[in-house]
Design an enzyme around this catalytic site. Structure first.
Site: not given
Ligand code: NAD
Length: 496
Positions: A187, A223-225, A263, A296, A395
């Site tokens: 995704k 929302g798919v996730g 992660e 990151c 961050e």
């Protein structure tokens, strides 16, 4: 939907071996962050498409020999490896266009390193890995048992990716997940869909990977996730993204005990000890401006000895002024745009907050005057920062560094560790052993000591603390995607 001549990316989903439009027929725009122009469109998957992808991945796991035929998987992944190499230049152009990634970054972690190794290494490791091992016989109640440990795929893996290193993160996830025998639903982040759809097309057209083993969803809807995370047919969620989203995923996956591999974000410290060569080391802190600070693992806090503070601020300020910022296609630019107006405004908000809390901006601090289009922010240095200020704690994900003073090595370690995150970092010293001794005390998942590189498909990668759980890459990455089954067996029970 057909692929238009101006559209370089593939707009189609991959579901159950077929390259398809969204069932609703909807698409969403892919915007170039350097120009704010629409590059083209991508299928906007919804609930029905996600349902089909889950069903296909489940079926492929349960009904094919994908998870048990190690040799076949190796062959399929090496086919994918060849296909990736054949379209290396297309991947490069696409990530510059849709992520605004400076082309210079594509010759390293953005494109070339993952295309070289992220699929090849796990594919080849299939032949080396001990899938089954015997442990010593045991005896209980007068009966002899042989014992074995079998490694088995976890099942259906939802791989959810961010936009900052879209090819690198996707290949890092799917190389290991597929090599270990899982089936996968990738995704992609809404801002960088084409990096994923290109991989989907290559799997469909250039490999013998069976239908349903690998699926790709792109959507404007987060929302798919979430649908993937809560579905009982999905055994594992492999997520890379922000700590806030990671925490949400962990909480909604917990009730059904789905495995999560997270992660997440970072706020890594670069420590320069007082015997280092400051003139050559401190300007290197400007590397955190690479890809406009959207990495990151970038070292976003510069920790220097108090008695060398002013000199360090001067060196890093000059280095930030020298950074090329602008068109990501220009090989001289290390800093491109932020991914979106939303992200740019978030970074500018942090800069304002840093000023309000007493930080002193020595260079940058706003949008570059040279650009009236594109989501750019100037490389920005904050001096007079203490470790409790927001710009030192959170961050920012933009080209902003905080320079913080320490008193001695113990204080440097304390400051580096006094943060919620623990993803990466750097230690520099004239004396290598001193640098290594300090490195052992930093609570972080990876470190660059005197500039040494840890990166590689064979090198485990992940975070301590709020930077995540689990490890990608290397043997640890393999284990991350496997279940362990322990078996005791006899030679057969006779009747007497
Ligand atoms: P994000 O958390 O906003 O989104 C990441 C992905 O999660 C996207 O695909 C998004 O659609 C999806 N998502 C959002 N809400 C979801 C939900 N409720 N359930 C399931 N999926 C959901 O992150 P981003 O802004 O795309 O990426 C930037 C972040 O990623 C930064 O914090 C950065 O540090 C982190 N990152 C970490 C690593 C690492 O290896 N640790 C690598 C790259 C980026």
């Amino acid at each position: 939907m057909s692929i238009g001549s101006t559209q370089i990316g593939d707009p189609r989903l991959l579901i159950d071996g077929k390259l398809v439009d969204a069932e609703s027929g909807r698409t969403f725009d892919n915007v170039d962050p350097a120009t704010e122009e629409v590059l083209g469109v991508t299928a906007d998957a919804g609930t029905a498409d996600t349902e089909q992808a889950i069903a296909a991945a489940r079926r492929a796991f349960d009904e094919t020999t994908w998870s048990t035929d190690h040799q076949f998987r190796r062959e399929c992944l090496l086919q994918l490896q060849q296909a990736l190499e054949d379209e290396r230049e297309e991947f490069r152009a696409e990530v510059v266009a849709e992520a605004g990634a400076p082309i210079m970054t594509t010759y390293a972690a953005q494109i070339d390193w993952p295309i070289d190794d992220a699929v090849r290494w796990p594919a080849e490791y299939i032949s080396e890995f001990a899938w089954d091992r015997d442990i010593p016989d045991s005896e209980a109640f007068g009966m002899l048992s042989h014992r074995a440990v079998w490694k088995e795929a976890v099942g259906v893996v939802a791989a959810i990716t961010p936009w900052n290193f879209p090819v690198e993160v996707a290949l890092g996830k799917i190389g290991t997940a597929l090599a270990t025998g899982n089936t996968v639903i990738l995704k992609a982040a809404p801002d960088t869909p084409w990096s994923a759809t290109r991989i989907g097309r290559l799997v469909a057209e250039r490999t013998d990977i069976p239908a349903g083993v690998f699926n790709v969803l792109t959507s404007s809807d987060h929302g798919v996730g979430e649908q993937l995370v809560v579905d009982r047919r999905v055994d594992m969620i492999s997520f890379t993204g922000s700590t806030a989203t990671g925490a949400r995923i962990a909480s909604i996956a917990a009730p059904r005990m789905a495995r999560t591999f997270l992660e997440l974000g970072g706020k890594s410290a670069m420590i320069v000890l007082d015997d280092a060569d400051f003139e050559s080391v401190v300007p290197g802190a400007s590397l955190m401006c690479m890809h406009a600070g959207q990495g990151c693992a970038l070292q976003t806090r510069l920790l220097v000895p108090r008695h060398r503070y002013d000199e360090s601020v001067e060196l890093v300020t000059q280095a930030f002024r020298d950074i090329g910022v602008g068109d990501p296609n220009d090989a001289g630019n290390m800093g491109g745009p932020l991914i979106s107006a939303k992200q740019r405004d978030k970074v500018l908000g942090y800069i304002e907050q840093g000023r309000a809390e007493g930080g002193r901006v020595t260079t940058g601090g706003g949008r570059p005057a040279a650009y009236d289009r594109g989501f750019y922010v100037e490389p920005t240095v904050f001096a007079d920062v203490t470790n409790d200020m927001t710009v030192a704690r959170e961050e920012i994900f933009g080209p902003v560094i905080a320079v913080i003073a320490f008193d001695d090595d113990d204080d440097a370690v304390r400051l580096a560790n006094d943060n919620d995150y623990g993803l990466s970092g750097g230690v520099f010293a004239g004396d290598r052993d001193r640098a290594l001794a300090v490195s052992r005390r930093i609570r972080t998942g990876s470190l660059m000591v005197n500039g040494g590189m840890f990166y590689g498909a064979d090198a485990p990668y992940g975070g301590y603390k709020a930077s995540g759980t689990g490890r990608q890459n290397g043997p640890e990455g393999f284990e991350q995607h496997l279940q362990t089954k322990t078996v005791g067996y006899t030679d057969g029970l006779d009747d007497d």
